[in-house]
Write an enzyme that holds these catalytic residues in place. Structure first.
Site, short mmCIF file in Angstrom:
data_model
loop_
_atom_site.label_atom_id
_atom_site.label_comp_id
_atom_site.label_asym_id
_atom_site.label_seq_id
_atom_site.Cartn_x
_atom_site.Cartn_y
_atom_site.Cartn_z
N ASN A 4 10.45 3.93 33.37
CA ASN A 4 9.69 2.99 33.59
C ASN A 4 9.56 3.21 35.40
O ASN A 4 10.60 2.84 36.12
CB ASN A 4 10.42 1.79 33.58
CG ASN A 4 9.57 0.47 34.07
OD1 ASN A 4 8.57 0.53 34.86
ND2 ASN A 4 10.24 -0.77 34.18
N LYS A 37 8.01 1.48 37.51
CA LYS A 37 7.83 0.19 38.38
C LYS A 37 6.58 0.54 39.16
O LYS A 37 5.67 1.21 38.62
CB LYS A 37 8.95 -0.28 38.86
CG LYS A 37 10.11 -0.34 37.70
CD LYS A 37 11.33 -1.00 38.25
CE LYS A 37 12.48 -1.30 37.00
NZ LYS A 37 13.57 -2.20 37.43
N HIS A 95 9.57 -7.59 30.53
CA HIS A 95 10.28 -7.21 31.36
C HIS A 95 11.12 -8.15 32.48
O HIS A 95 10.32 -9.15 32.69
CB HIS A 95 10.02 -6.06 32.39
CG HIS A 95 10.92 -5.31 33.12
ND1 HIS A 95 11.62 -5.71 34.27
CD2 HIS A 95 11.60 -3.93 33.00
CE1 HIS A 95 12.35 -4.98 34.73
NE2 HIS A 95 12.39 -3.96 33.99
N GLU A 106 11.58 -8.36 35.42
CA GLU A 106 10.73 -8.65 36.63
C GLU A 106 9.62 -9.45 36.25
O GLU A 106 9.10 -10.27 37.43
CB GLU A 106 10.68 -7.48 37.27
CG GLU A 106 11.95 -6.69 37.97
CD GLU A 106 12.22 -5.03 37.91
OE1 GLU A 106 11.05 -4.45 37.67
OE2 GLU A 106 13.02 -4.57 38.08
N GLU A 165 18.23 -5.18 28.37
CA GLU A 165 18.37 -4.93 29.92
C GLU A 165 19.04 -6.22 30.66
O GLU A 165 18.39 -7.34 30.86
CB GLU A 165 17.09 -4.59 30.53
CG GLU A 165 16.18 -3.31 30.01
CD GLU A 165 15.36 -3.19 31.03
OE1 GLU A 165 15.59 -1.72 31.39
OE2 GLU A 165 14.60 -3.73 31.85
N GLY A 195 18.94 -2.29 38.91
CA GLY A 195 18.66 -1.64 40.09
C GLY A 195 19.90 -1.89 40.86
O GLY A 195 19.78 -1.93 42.04
N SER A 205 20.57 0.44 35.36
CA SER A 205 21.35 1.46 36.30
C SER A 205 21.78 2.32 35.28
O SER A 205 22.94 3.20 35.24
CB SER A 205 22.50 0.66 36.72
OG SER A 205 21.92 -0.22 37.83
P1 13P Z 1 17.37 0.63 36.93
O1 13P Z 1 17.57 1.83 36.17
O2 13P Z 1 16.60 1.10 38.34
O3 13P Z 1 18.42 -0.09 37.00
O4 13P Z 1 15.84 -0.33 36.05
C1 13P Z 1 16.14 -0.75 34.80
C2 13P Z 1 14.94 -1.09 34.54
O5 13P Z 1 14.72 -2.27 34.83
C3 13P Z 1 14.09 -0.42 33.52
O6 13P Z 1 13.24 -1.10 32.92
#
Ligand code: 13P
Length: 250
Positions: free
Chosen positions: A9, A11, A95, A97, A167, A173, A212
């Protein structure tokens, strides 16, 4: 035996030049693994570029979001049919976010889930709790509640053609990863919830862990019984890391 799935992903990262460098390196560096699928989800504006770069590759193409409606006056939105038209096989939905920063509700996400499937895309439904919810012992309620809304809306059979990603919001992150045992516990809850309605679907559905994921923790995470791969953010932008994560799936 479930086939693994590792999703990059990206992003809101990437530009044409860095995208090309990353995909060239993945095409060159990924060894053929019959036991795992690899899926790249770039920002939608780069789907056409990435599709061309993936010609002849086994790497699959997906998107990070879609809308629940197919066409209409939804400025700035992209429909599932458009994503399919651009060569996507999968789309990430719900997601954290999107839920947090764009106030997406469970019901809206459920509508997207059905829209994606109607257009021939495989939805990757994300669920997960915040740190405050975990500390209040609410993890199971939150995660299963998010799942329940989509189960009610789409029906369990629809999950025969879907992926779930657990997640934990506190692990995204942040460098904090759920321990393999913490992750496995929630993955098992999710699978059991589906098994209450359909054991066959529960046995077949791929449940990914995200938050992560790194080369250094992937082996242990993927070794868990109910973890069928990863949804990888930051580490998917670093070629060496991502290649090591992919080869960690055995
Ligand atoms: P990270 O791997 O940067 O923690 O992000 C995870 C994520 O949100 C994948 O969709």
């Amino acid at each position: 035996m479930r086939k693994g799935l590792i999703v990059a992903n990206w992003k809101m990262h990437g530009q044409r030049a860095s995208n090309a460098a990353l995909i060239h390196a993945l095409n060159a560096g990924l060894t053929k693994q019959s036991d795992v699928d690899i899926l790249v989800c770039p920002p939608s504006i780069y789907l056409e570029q990435i599709k061309a770069l993936l010609a002849g590759s086994n790497i699959l193409l997906g998107a990070q979001n879609t809308h629940s409606e197919e066409t209409g006056a939804y400025t700035g939105e992209i429909s599932a049919g458009m994503l399919k038209d651009m060569g996507c096989t999968h789309v990430i939905l719900g997601h954290s976010e999107r839920r947090e920063l764009f106030q997406e509700s469970d019901e809206f996400i459920a509508g997207k889930f059905t829209a994606a499937q109607t257009r021939g895309l495989i939805p990757i439904l994300c669920v997960g709790e915040t740190l405050a919810q975990r500390e209040a012992d609410e993890t199971a309620n939150i995660v299963l509640g998010q799942l329940e809304v989509v189960l009610k809306h789409a029906g369990v059979v629809a999950f025969g053609n879907a992926v779930i990603a657990y997640e934990p919001v506190w692990a995204i992150g942040t460098g904090l990863t759920a321990s393999p045992e913490q992750a496995q516990q929630v993955h098992a809850l999710i699978r059991n919830k589906i098994a209450e309605q359909d054991a066959g679907v529960a046995g077949d559905i791929r449940i990914l862990y995200g938050g992560s994921v790194k080369a250094d923790n992937a082996v242990e995470l993927f070794a868990q019984q109910d973890i069928d791969g990863g949804l990888v953010g930051g580490a998917s932008l670093i070629v060496e890391e991502f290649l090591r994560i992919c080869s960690s799936y055995t």
